[in-house]
Motif scaffolding. Structure first.
Motif, PDB file in Angstrom:
ATOM      1  N   ARG A  64       0.713  -1.016   0.163  1.00 24.03           N
ATOM      2  CA  ARG A  64       0.283   0.061   0.031  1.00 24.03           C
ATOM      3  C   ARG A  64       0.880   1.289   0.081  1.00 24.03           C
ATOM      4  NH1 ARG A  64      -4.160   0.392   4.115  1.00 24.03           N
ATOM      5  NH2 ARG A  64      -2.410   0.397   5.707  1.00 24.03           N
ATOM      6  N   TYR A  65       0.187   2.360  -0.848  1.00 21.97           N
ATOM      7  CA  TYR A  65       1.117   3.422  -0.733  1.00 21.97           C
ATOM      8  C   TYR A  65       0.201   4.820  -0.375  1.00 21.97           C
ATOM      9  CZ  TYR A  65       4.494   0.775  -2.977  1.00 21.97           C
ATOM     10  OH  TYR A  65       5.457  -0.360  -3.603  1.00 21.97           O
ATOM     11  N   GLU A  66       0.676   5.539   0.057  1.00 24.47           N
ATOM     12  CA  GLU A  66      -0.147   6.968   0.611  1.00 24.47           C
ATOM     13  C   GLU A  66       0.412   8.060  -0.447  1.00 24.47           C
ATOM     14  OE1 GLU A  66      -1.376   9.854   3.936  1.00 24.47           O
ATOM     15  OE2 GLU A  66       0.624   9.320   3.907  1.00 24.47           O
ATOM     16  N   VAL A  67      -0.201   8.328  -1.496  1.00 23.53           N
ATOM     17  CA  VAL A  67       0.202   9.354  -2.520  1.00 23.53           C
ATOM     18  C   VAL A  67      -0.597  10.819  -2.217  1.00 23.53           C
ATOM     19  CG1 VAL A  67       0.145   9.777  -5.051  1.00 23.53           C
ATOM     20  CG2 VAL A  67       0.615   7.498  -4.388  1.00 23.53           C
ATOM     21  N   ILE A  68       0.212  11.669  -1.960  1.00 19.94           N
ATOM     22  CA  ILE A  68      -0.220  12.972  -1.451  1.00 19.94           C
ATOM     23  C   ILE A  68       0.030  14.133  -2.680  1.00 19.94           C
ATOM     24  CG2 ILE A  68      -0.250  15.041   0.131  1.00 19.94           C
ATOM     25  CD1 ILE A  68       1.119  12.574   2.098  1.00 19.94           C
ATOM     26  N   LEU A  69      -1.053  14.450  -3.107  1.00 16.34           N
ATOM     27  CA  LEU A  69      -0.769  15.482  -4.257  1.00 16.34           C
ATOM     28  C   LEU A  69      -1.299  16.790  -3.663  1.00 16.34           C
ATOM     29  CD1 LEU A  69      -0.524  15.937  -7.355  1.00 16.34           C
ATOM     30  CD2 LEU A  69      -2.893  15.812  -7.683  1.00 16.34           C
ATOM     31  N   ILE A  84      -3.635  32.782  -1.956  1.00 15.24           N
ATOM     32  CA  ILE A  84      -2.776  31.644  -2.005  1.00 15.24           C
ATOM     33  C   ILE A  84      -3.865  30.429  -1.574  1.00 15.24           C
ATOM     34  CG2 ILE A  84      -0.716  30.459  -1.300  1.00 15.24           C
ATOM     35  CD1 ILE A  84       0.419  32.898  -0.560  1.00 15.24           C
ATOM     36  N   ALA A  85      -3.961  29.716  -2.532  1.00 16.77           N
ATOM     37  CA  ALA A  85      -4.753  28.472  -2.109  1.00 16.77           C
ATOM     38  C   ALA A  85      -3.909  27.148  -2.250  1.00 16.77           C
ATOM     39  CB  ALA A  85      -6.160  28.394  -2.847  1.00 16.77           C
ATOM     40  N   GLU A  86      -3.850  26.333  -1.162  1.00 17.17           N
ATOM     41  CA  GLU A  86      -3.343  25.107  -1.316  1.00 17.17           C
ATOM     42  C   GLU A  86      -3.802  24.006  -0.629  1.00 17.17           C
ATOM     43  OE1 GLU A  86       1.300  24.775  -0.774  1.00 17.17           O
ATOM     44  OE2 GLU A  86       0.450  24.220   1.224  1.00 17.17           O
ATOM     45  N   VAL A  87      -4.009  22.952  -1.457  1.00 16.78           N
ATOM     46  CA  VAL A  87      -4.755  21.740  -0.993  1.00 16.78           C
ATOM     47  C   VAL A  87      -3.892  20.436  -1.144  1.00 16.78           C
ATOM     48  CG1 VAL A  87      -6.545  20.291  -2.057  1.00 16.78           C
ATOM     49  CG2 VAL A  87      -6.916  22.416  -1.729  1.00 16.78           C
ATOM     50  N   HIS A  88      -3.873  19.703  -0.210  1.00 22.69           N
ATOM     51  CA  HIS A  88      -3.014  18.375  -0.021  1.00 22.69           C
ATOM     52  C   HIS A  88      -4.141  17.226  -0.016  1.00 22.69           C
ATOM     53  CE1 HIS A  88       0.979  20.225   1.480  1.00 22.69           C
ATOM     54  NE2 HIS A  88       0.089  21.172   1.714  1.00 22.69           N
ATOM     55  N   TYR A  89      -4.143  16.652  -1.071  1.00 22.22           N
ATOM     56  CA  TYR A  89      -5.233  15.469  -1.405  1.00 22.22           C
ATOM     57  C   TYR A  89      -4.392  14.352  -1.527  1.00 22.22           C
ATOM     58  CZ  TYR A  89     -10.256  15.482  -1.665  1.00 22.22           C
ATOM     59  OH  TYR A  89     -11.600  15.505  -1.400  1.00 22.22           O
ATOM     60  N   PHE A 116      -6.222  14.390  -8.870  1.00 22.74           N
ATOM     61  CA  PHE A 116      -6.351  15.856  -9.374  1.00 22.74           C
ATOM     62  C   PHE A 116      -7.698  16.436  -9.319  1.00 22.74           C
ATOM     63  CE2 PHE A 116      -6.227  19.067 -12.439  1.00 22.74           C
ATOM     64  CZ  PHE A 116      -5.571  20.059 -11.876  1.00 22.74           C
ATOM     65  N   PRO A 117      -8.731  15.624  -9.963  1.00 20.67           N
ATOM     66  CA  PRO A 117      -9.910  16.274  -9.745  1.00 20.67           C
ATOM     67  C   PRO A 117     -10.576  16.773  -8.650  1.00 20.67           C
ATOM     68  CG  PRO A 117      -9.959  14.300 -11.478  1.00 20.67           C
ATOM     69  CD  PRO A 117      -8.695  14.625 -10.395  1.00 20.67           C
ATOM     70  N   TYR A 118     -10.429  15.906  -7.663  1.00 23.53           N
ATOM     71  CA  TYR A 118     -10.723  15.984  -6.279  1.00 23.53           C
ATOM     72  C   TYR A 118     -10.023  17.590  -5.583  1.00 23.53           C
ATOM     73  CZ  TYR A 118     -12.666  11.328  -6.028  1.00 23.53           C
ATOM     74  OH  TYR A 118     -13.077  10.279  -6.108  1.00 23.53           O
ATOM     75  N   ALA A 119      -8.852  17.673  -5.996  1.00 22.17           N
ATOM     76  CA  ALA A 119      -8.013  18.639  -5.514  1.00 22.17           C
ATOM     77  C   ALA A 119      -8.348  20.003  -6.247  1.00 22.17           C
ATOM     78  CB  ALA A 119      -6.468  18.411  -5.679  1.00 22.17           C
ATOM     79  N   ARG A 120      -8.806  19.694  -7.592  1.00 21.32           N
ATOM     80  CA  ARG A 120      -9.043  20.854  -8.239  1.00 21.32           C
ATOM     81  C   ARG A 120     -10.410  21.539  -8.010  1.00 21.32           C
ATOM     82  NH1 ARG A 120      -9.792  19.586 -14.596  1.00 21.32           N
ATOM     83  NH2 ARG A 120     -11.073  18.047 -13.771  1.00 21.32           N
ATOM     84  N   THR A 121     -11.272  20.542  -7.768  1.00 24.81           N
ATOM     85  CA  THR A 121     -12.691  20.927  -7.063  1.00 24.81           C
ATOM     86  C   THR A 121     -12.412  21.700  -5.645  1.00 24.81           C
ATOM     87  OG1 THR A 121     -13.833  19.216  -8.229  1.00 24.81           O
ATOM     88  CG2 THR A 121     -14.908  20.246  -6.404  1.00 24.81           C
ATOM     89  N   GLN A 122     -11.575  21.291  -4.849  1.00 26.34           N
ATOM     90  CA  GLN A 122     -11.491  21.729  -3.399  1.00 26.34           C
ATOM     91  C   GLN A 122     -10.790  23.136  -3.598  1.00 26.34           C
ATOM     92  OE1 GLN A 122     -12.467  20.087  -0.645  1.00 26.34           O
ATOM     93  NE2 GLN A 122     -11.986  21.999   0.480  1.00 26.34           N
ATOM     94  N   VAL A 123     -10.049  23.197  -4.622  1.00 25.22           N
ATOM     95  CA  VAL A 123      -9.371  24.523  -4.542  1.00 25.22           C
ATOM     96  C   VAL A 123     -10.280  25.651  -5.251  1.00 25.22           C
ATOM     97  CG1 VAL A 123      -7.628  25.922  -6.120  1.00 25.22           C
ATOM     98  CG2 VAL A 123      -6.790  23.836  -4.899  1.00 25.22           C
ATOM     99  N   GLY A 124     -10.770  25.295  -6.203  1.00 26.01           N
ATOM    100  CA  GLY A 124     -12.081  26.129  -6.879  1.00 26.01           C
ATOM    101  C   GLY A 124     -13.066  26.405  -5.520  1.00 26.01           C
ATOM    102  N   GLN A 125     -13.210  25.546  -4.896  1.00 25.89           N
ATOM    103  CA  GLN A 125     -14.394  25.930  -3.799  1.00 25.89           C
ATOM    104  C   GLN A 125     -13.698  27.057  -2.533  1.00 25.89           C
ATOM    105  OE1 GLN A 125     -15.590  22.154  -2.163  1.00 25.89           O
ATOM    106  NE2 GLN A 125     -16.989  21.782  -3.947  1.00 25.89           N
ATOM    107  N   MET A 126     -12.590  26.878  -2.414  1.00 31.86           N
ATOM    108  CA  MET A 126     -11.996  27.628  -1.578  1.00 31.86           C
ATOM    109  C   MET A 126     -11.789  28.913  -1.953  1.00 31.86           C
ATOM    110  SD  MET A 126      -8.952  25.122   0.560  1.00 31.86           S
ATOM    111  CE  MET A 126      -7.984  26.031  -0.236  1.00 31.86           C
ATOM    112  N   ILE A 127     -11.340  29.034  -3.257  1.00 32.73           N
ATOM    113  CA  ILE A 127     -11.232  30.571  -3.989  1.00 32.73           C
ATOM    114  C   ILE A 127     -12.531  31.122  -4.058  1.00 32.73           C
ATOM    115  CG2 ILE A 127     -10.293  31.399  -6.060  1.00 32.73           C
ATOM    116  CD1 ILE A 127      -8.231  29.279  -6.364  1.00 32.73           C
TER     117      ILE A 127
END
Length: 166
Positions: A64-69, A84-89, A116-127
Protein backbone atom coordinates in the motif's frame (compact mmCIF):
# COMPACT_ATOMS: atom_id res chain seq x y z
CA UNK A 1 0.07 -35.80 -18.26
CA UNK A 2 -0.24 -32.14 -17.31
CA UNK A 3 1.63 -29.65 -19.42
CA UNK A 4 3.86 -27.02 -17.88
CA UNK A 5 2.87 -23.48 -18.85
CA UNK A 6 5.29 -21.74 -21.15
CA UNK A 7 7.22 -18.67 -20.03
CA UNK A 8 5.03 -16.47 -22.26
CA UNK A 9 1.85 -17.84 -20.69
CA UNK A 10 3.26 -17.34 -17.18
CA UNK A 11 4.27 -13.75 -18.02
CA UNK A 12 0.81 -12.98 -19.36
CA UNK A 13 -0.76 -14.52 -16.24
CA UNK A 14 1.45 -12.39 -13.96
CA UNK A 15 0.62 -9.26 -15.93
CA UNK A 16 -3.11 -9.96 -15.59
CA UNK A 17 -2.70 -10.18 -11.80
CA UNK A 18 -1.38 -6.61 -11.51
CA UNK A 19 -4.02 -4.43 -9.90
CA UNK A 20 -4.48 -1.00 -8.40
CA UNK A 21 -7.11 -0.73 -5.68
CA UNK A 22 -8.15 2.66 -4.33
CA UNK A 23 -8.70 2.13 -0.63
CA UNK A 24 -9.28 5.72 0.46
CA UNK A 25 -9.27 9.22 -1.04
CA UNK A 26 -9.28 12.15 1.36
CA UNK A 27 -8.50 15.81 1.93
CA UNK A 28 -5.34 15.78 4.05
CA UNK A 29 -4.82 19.54 4.43
CA UNK A 30 -6.13 22.78 2.95
CA UNK A 31 -5.33 26.43 3.44
CA UNK A 32 -6.45 29.73 1.97
CA UNK A 33 -4.86 33.11 2.59
CA UNK A 34 -5.84 36.47 1.15
CA UNK A 35 -3.11 38.78 2.47
CA UNK A 36 -3.61 41.53 -0.12
CA UNK A 37 -7.35 41.34 -0.73
CA UNK A 38 -8.16 44.74 0.81
CA UNK A 39 -5.66 46.61 -1.36
CA UNK A 40 -7.02 45.19 -4.61
CA UNK A 41 -10.35 47.05 -4.66
CA UNK A 42 -9.31 49.44 -7.43
CA UNK A 43 -6.91 47.12 -9.23
CA UNK A 44 -7.38 46.82 -12.95
CA UNK A 45 -7.27 43.58 -14.91
CA UNK A 46 -7.09 40.01 -13.80
CA UNK A 47 -4.45 38.85 -11.33
CA UNK A 48 -1.61 36.68 -12.57
CA UNK A 49 -2.23 33.05 -11.57
CA UNK A 50 0.51 30.56 -10.87
CA UNK A 51 -0.19 26.83 -10.41
CA UNK A 52 2.32 24.57 -8.67
CA UNK A 53 2.07 20.81 -8.27
CA UNK A 54 4.05 18.50 -6.05
CA UNK A 55 3.71 14.95 -4.90
CA UNK A 56 4.87 12.93 -1.94
CA UNK A 57 4.66 9.16 -1.54
CA UNK A 58 4.70 7.23 1.73
CA UNK A 59 5.19 3.48 1.54
CA UNK A 60 2.86 1.60 3.86
CA UNK A 61 2.71 -2.15 4.58
CA UNK A 62 1.19 -4.84 2.32
CA UNK A 63 1.90 -3.12 -1.01
CA UNK A 64 0.00 0.00 0.00
CA UNK A 65 1.11 3.53 -0.79
CA UNK A 66 -0.12 6.90 0.40
CA UNK A 67 0.16 9.35 -2.49
CA UNK A 68 -0.26 13.02 -1.55
CA UNK A 69 -0.84 15.50 -4.36
CA UNK A 70 -0.31 19.15 -3.45
CA UNK A 71 -1.90 21.83 -5.62
CA UNK A 72 -1.01 25.46 -4.90
CA UNK A 73 -2.59 28.39 -6.73
CA UNK A 74 -1.08 31.83 -6.14
CA UNK A 75 -2.68 35.00 -7.54
CA UNK A 76 -0.73 38.25 -7.73
CA UNK A 77 -1.80 41.70 -8.82
CA UNK A 78 1.44 43.50 -9.59
CA UNK A 79 3.68 42.89 -6.60
CA UNK A 80 0.80 42.20 -4.18
CA UNK A 81 -0.40 38.68 -3.45
CA UNK A 82 -4.18 38.52 -3.82
CA UNK A 83 -4.52 34.97 -2.50
CA UNK A 84 -2.80 31.65 -1.99
CA UNK A 85 -4.86 28.46 -2.03
CA UNK A 86 -3.19 25.15 -1.23
CA UNK A 87 -4.70 21.69 -1.07
CA UNK A 88 -3.08 18.40 -0.10
CA UNK A 89 -5.26 15.60 -1.44
CA UNK A 90 -4.24 12.04 -0.63
CA UNK A 91 -5.12 8.53 -1.57
CA UNK A 92 -4.27 5.13 -0.16
CA UNK A 93 -3.59 2.77 -3.06
CA UNK A 94 -2.90 -0.94 -2.91
CA UNK A 95 -0.63 -1.83 -5.81
CA UNK A 96 -0.18 -5.54 -6.39
CA UNK A 97 1.67 -7.40 -9.12
CA UNK A 98 3.46 -4.46 -10.75
CA UNK A 99 7.09 -4.89 -11.73
CA UNK A 100 9.79 -2.52 -10.46
CA UNK A 101 9.70 -0.83 -13.87
CA UNK A 102 5.91 -0.37 -13.82
CA UNK A 103 5.53 0.81 -10.22
CA UNK A 104 7.00 4.35 -10.66
CA UNK A 105 4.64 4.94 -13.62
CA UNK A 106 1.61 3.83 -11.62
CA UNK A 107 2.57 5.98 -8.62
CA UNK A 108 3.55 9.08 -10.64
CA UNK A 109 0.90 8.99 -13.37
CA UNK A 110 -2.15 6.91 -12.50
CA UNK A 111 -2.44 7.89 -8.83
CA UNK A 112 -2.17 11.69 -9.35
CA UNK A 113 -4.56 11.42 -12.32
CA UNK A 114 -7.13 10.03 -9.92
CA UNK A 115 -6.44 12.61 -7.17
CA UNK A 116 -6.28 15.79 -9.28
CA UNK A 117 -10.02 16.23 -9.96
CA UNK A 118 -10.72 16.13 -6.21
CA UNK A 119 -7.95 18.64 -5.49
CA UNK A 120 -9.08 20.91 -8.35
CA UNK A 121 -12.64 20.99 -7.01
CA UNK A 122 -11.46 21.80 -3.48
CA UNK A 123 -9.16 24.60 -4.70
CA UNK A 124 -11.99 26.13 -6.75
CA UNK A 125 -14.39 26.03 -3.80
CA UNK A 126 -11.86 27.67 -1.47
CA UNK A 127 -11.09 30.46 -3.94
CA UNK A 128 -14.80 31.13 -4.50
CA UNK A 129 -15.45 31.11 -0.73
CA UNK A 130 -12.62 33.65 -0.40
CA UNK A 131 -14.56 36.05 -2.65
CA UNK A 132 -12.49 35.60 -5.80
CA UNK A 133 -13.35 34.20 -9.20
CA UNK A 134 -11.88 30.72 -9.36
CA UNK A 135 -9.65 30.19 -12.39
CA UNK A 136 -10.50 27.25 -14.61
CA UNK A 137 -7.88 24.67 -13.67
CA UNK A 138 -7.33 22.57 -16.77
CA UNK A 139 -6.61 18.84 -16.60
CA UNK A 140 -2.95 17.99 -16.06
CA UNK A 141 -1.08 15.51 -18.26
CA UNK A 142 0.81 13.61 -15.55
CA UNK A 143 2.14 11.18 -18.14
CA UNK A 144 3.92 14.03 -19.94
CA UNK A 145 5.32 15.38 -16.65
CA UNK A 146 6.60 11.91 -15.75
CA UNK A 147 8.19 11.46 -19.18
CA UNK A 148 9.95 14.84 -18.86
CA UNK A 149 11.28 13.95 -15.41
CA UNK A 150 12.54 10.61 -16.69
CA UNK A 151 14.24 12.30 -19.63
CA UNK A 152 15.88 14.86 -17.32
CA UNK A 153 17.06 12.07 -15.00
CA UNK A 154 18.56 10.17 -17.94
CA UNK A 155 20.35 13.28 -19.22
CA UNK A 156 21.55 14.26 -15.77
CA UNK A 157 23.15 10.97 -14.77
CA UNK A 158 23.37 8.78 -17.81
CA UNK A 159 20.36 6.63 -17.06
CA UNK A 160 18.13 6.27 -14.01
CA UNK A 161 18.26 2.78 -12.50
CA UNK A 162 15.26 0.62 -13.38
CA UNK A 163 13.43 3.61 -14.83
CA UNK A 164 12.92 5.12 -11.38
CA UNK A 165 12.74 8.88 -11.09
CA UNK A 166 14.65 10.51 -8.28
Amino acid sequence: MAEQPSDAATGAENQQQASMTVQHVFLKDASFEAPGALGLDGAEGQPDMNLNLSQRVNTLEDGRYEVILTVTVTAKQGDRTAFIAEVHYAGIFQLVGFSEQQLPYVINVLCPNLLFPYARTQVGQMIAAGGFVAPPLQPINFEQIYAQRMQQAQQGQGQAPNGAAE
